[in-house]
Design an enzyme around this catalytic site. Structure first.
Site, short mmCIF file in Angstrom:
data_model
loop_
_atom_site.label_atom_id
_atom_site.label_comp_id
_atom_site.label_asym_id
_atom_site.label_seq_id
_atom_site.Cartn_x
_atom_site.Cartn_y
_atom_site.Cartn_z
N HIS A 77 -14.15 -1.54 -3.47
CA HIS A 77 -13.52 -1.91 -4.75
C HIS A 77 -14.34 -3.10 -5.21
O HIS A 77 -14.07 -4.25 -4.81
CB HIS A 77 -12.06 -2.33 -4.55
CG HIS A 77 -11.23 -1.35 -3.76
ND1 HIS A 77 -10.84 -0.13 -4.27
CD2 HIS A 77 -10.72 -1.41 -2.51
CE1 HIS A 77 -10.12 0.51 -3.36
NE2 HIS A 77 -10.03 -0.24 -2.28
N HIS A 86 -6.62 6.55 0.29
CA HIS A 86 -6.14 5.54 1.25
C HIS A 86 -4.99 6.18 2.02
O HIS A 86 -4.11 6.78 1.42
CB HIS A 86 -5.53 4.34 0.54
CG HIS A 86 -6.47 3.44 -0.18
ND1 HIS A 86 -6.30 3.09 -1.48
CD2 HIS A 86 -7.57 2.76 0.25
CE1 HIS A 86 -7.25 2.22 -1.84
NE2 HIS A 86 -8.04 2.03 -0.81
N ASP A 138 -14.94 -2.26 1.61
CA ASP A 138 -13.62 -2.30 0.98
C ASP A 138 -13.41 -3.53 0.10
O ASP A 138 -13.85 -3.55 -1.04
CB ASP A 138 -12.55 -2.17 2.09
CG ASP A 138 -11.15 -1.95 1.55
OD1 ASP A 138 -10.96 -2.04 0.34
OD2 ASP A 138 -10.24 -1.67 2.35
N HIS A 193 -8.99 4.19 6.01
CA HIS A 193 -8.14 3.42 6.93
C HIS A 193 -7.57 4.32 8.04
O HIS A 193 -7.98 4.22 9.17
CB HIS A 193 -7.02 2.63 6.22
CG HIS A 193 -7.52 1.76 5.13
ND1 HIS A 193 -8.54 0.85 5.33
CD2 HIS A 193 -7.22 1.68 3.79
CE1 HIS A 193 -8.82 0.23 4.18
NE2 HIS A 193 -8.03 0.72 3.24
C1 NGQ Z 1 -6.67 -1.30 -3.05
N1 NGQ Z 1 -6.66 -2.11 -0.81
O1 NGQ Z 1 -6.54 -0.25 -3.66
O2 NGQ Z 1 -7.45 -2.17 -3.41
C2 NGQ Z 1 -5.85 -1.52 -1.81
C3 NGQ Z 1 -4.66 -2.36 -2.11
C4 NGQ Z 1 -2.80 -0.76 -2.45
C5 NGQ Z 1 -6.51 -1.74 0.47
N2 NGQ Z 1 -5.63 -0.83 0.72
C6 NGQ Z 1 -3.72 -1.74 -3.09
N3 NGQ Z 1 -7.19 -2.28 1.44
O3 NGQ Z 1 -3.06 -0.27 -1.37
O4 NGQ Z 1 -1.79 -0.45 -3.06
ZN ZN Z 2 -9.40 0.43 -0.50
#
Ligand code: NGQ
Ligand code: ZN
Length: 461
Positions: free
Chosen positions: A59, A237, A325, A274
């Protein structure tokens, strides 16, 4: 003729000397020949040549947050409180900010040995949640950044609809993300028309998580995608936090990975990012699916996610790769080292990740080769190493570096992954047949440092 001769190089069949590499105008390897006699003809690369690695999860905008969330504001600080801060930060970014951050980040990635990146991009609309005149405005910023810097890109527009399982309405902080299956496909069509795919650019999709989409919209997206490009990569995710696992069981009657494997045709096109919290049965089934586990060790540690069951997954010969990430770090070696160390700390033993055999295996060798393989699969591009038909993506390790002195074969990979003294040994980097890093430097790095600094100044004011 575009060519070079490497003193030694890591090929799919192993370490070889005097390797002649030739590539075409598209940067695709047309000759990989060890023990080459044409030594005099091609420029010689002194040092150790490794295939470049694909960073399978990014991201980009989060690069600018690195170091800003390491402050305890509440004893219960967690992934979820970090996420609130991240949303706040994301709310401030303009397309120009995103581009400045991405250019800086992609230079840093190349310097570390990542020659490709998969962007899991969900910052679609303006700060108020209103679509830009060009709905793909921010996606185009990432394409431009990757192109200017010279890193390979797999661009995955994210589908995001809900704030939680059971189709809960989105929060205000999520307004910039919200879209639909039709939106994703129409954006892909527009992107393909304006910026057609090529050896260095591939499109795919990313349903954000089982929290952020519904079973129906996920199916709908996959159906539409099949019509558009049946081979396109799909990233999601999954099972990063225990809370998410519990909510998934409550809403869907199964753990996230189990639900996904039972309800969707998950195959080698998929990357499950993950997959931290899996039962042994889920771990085995994921390995058998052929999908890639997208492991992001520094971010998972930073966010307090938990530890991926790497030992079991390796025993089942599961495919995996690494992603940086949130970009708390952009180091290939640190990502791999932390993955192995997480397993050592958990099991109280050494040399945990070395493949499915029992002995005589280099840990650095296993980690590097698997990250190459999984990263290439997740990127959906021809970046699987130094072989015919793959991109000329490679890095040159400085053989004079103290950590590499006198080392041979996989000792070089063990040292690259596990030693860290002084400057990185990654001296030069080639992506798609072009030298993008020479003697640790990128031609845009000064210019990028200036625009990154002014972007940060503005954002932090
Ligand atoms: C993200 N990051 O999409 O950036 C996520 C956080 C979420 C990670 N999962 C936001 N590491 O999962 O809702
Ligand atoms: Zn992510």
């Amino acid at each position: 003729m575009k060519q070079l001769i490497a003193d030694r190089a890591l090929l799919p069949e192993g370490w070889r000397s005097n390797v002649l590499l030739q590539w075409d105008d598209k940067g695709i390897l047309t000759c990989v020949k060890p023990d080459a006699e044409e030594i005099a003809l091609a420029p010689r690369v002194a040092g150790t040549v490794l295939p470049g690695i694909a960073n399978l999860h990014s991201h980009a905008f989060q690069r600018a947050m690195a170091g800003l969330t390491e402050y305890r504001s509440d004893p219960s600080d967690s992934f979820w409180s970090w996420r609130t801060l991240m949303y706040k930060f994301a709310g401030k970014l303009s397309p120009a900010d995103l581009k400045a951050i991405a250019v800086q980040l992609y230079i840093e990635m190349l310097q570390a040995g990542y020659t490709s990146v998969c962007e899991f991009h969900y910052l679609h609309h303006d700060s108020g949640g209103k679509p830009y005149a060009n709905p793909a405005e921010n996606l185009v910023c990432l394409i431009e950044a990757a192109q200017e810097v010279g890193i390979g890109l797999t661009l995955l527009p994210v589908m995001y609809q809900y704030s939680g399982f059971g189709a809960q309405p989105p929060h205000a902080g999520q307004a910039r993300f919200i879209n639909s299956p039709e939106w994703i496909i129409s954006v892909l069509q527009a992107l393909q028309a304006a910026h057609p795919q090529h050896a260095g650019l591939r499109y795919g999709v990313a349903p954000h998580s089982l929290r952020a989409v519904s079973p129906q919209s996920l199916q709908q997206l996959l159906t539409l995608l099949r019509q558009w490009d049946a081979q396109a990569p799909v990233h999601i995710h999954i099972a990063e936090q225990n809370q998410e696992v519990e909510d998934c069981i409550a809403a869907l009657g199964a753990r996230p990975v189990a639900w996904l494997l039972d309800n969707v045709e998950v195959d080698r096109r998929w990357c499950l990012v993950h997959a931290t919290h899996m039962t042994t049965a889920e771990t085995e089934k994921l390995a058998r699916s052929g999908a890639v586990a997208g492991i992001c060790p520094t971010t998972e540690a930073n966010l307090g996610d938990g530890i991926f069951n790497g030992v079991r997954y390796a025993a089942e010969q599961g495919v995996w790769g690494i992603g940086s990430d949130s970009h708390i770090s952009t180091s290939v070696s640190e990502e791999l080292r932390l993955y192995e160390y997480s397993q050592r700390l958990q099991h109280g033993q050494r040399n945990m990740l070395a493949g499915s055999g029992n002995e005589g295996a280099s840990v650095g060798g296993y980690l590097y080769r698997q990250a190459l393989r999984g990263g290439a699969a997740a990127s959906g591009r021809q970046v699987a190493g130094l072989q015919l038909g793959q991109r000329a993506d490679l890095l040159v390790l400085d053989q004079q570096h103290a950590d590499l002195n006198g080392k041979h074969g996989d000792q070089l990979l063990d040292s690259f992954v596990f030693c860290q003294h002084g400057q990185t040994p990654v001296r030069d980097v080639m992506a798609g047949g072009h030298w993008v890093i020479r003697d640790h430097r990128h031609t845009l790095q000064e210019q990028s440092a200036l625009s990154y600094a002014s972007t940060m100044k503005k954002l932090l004011n």
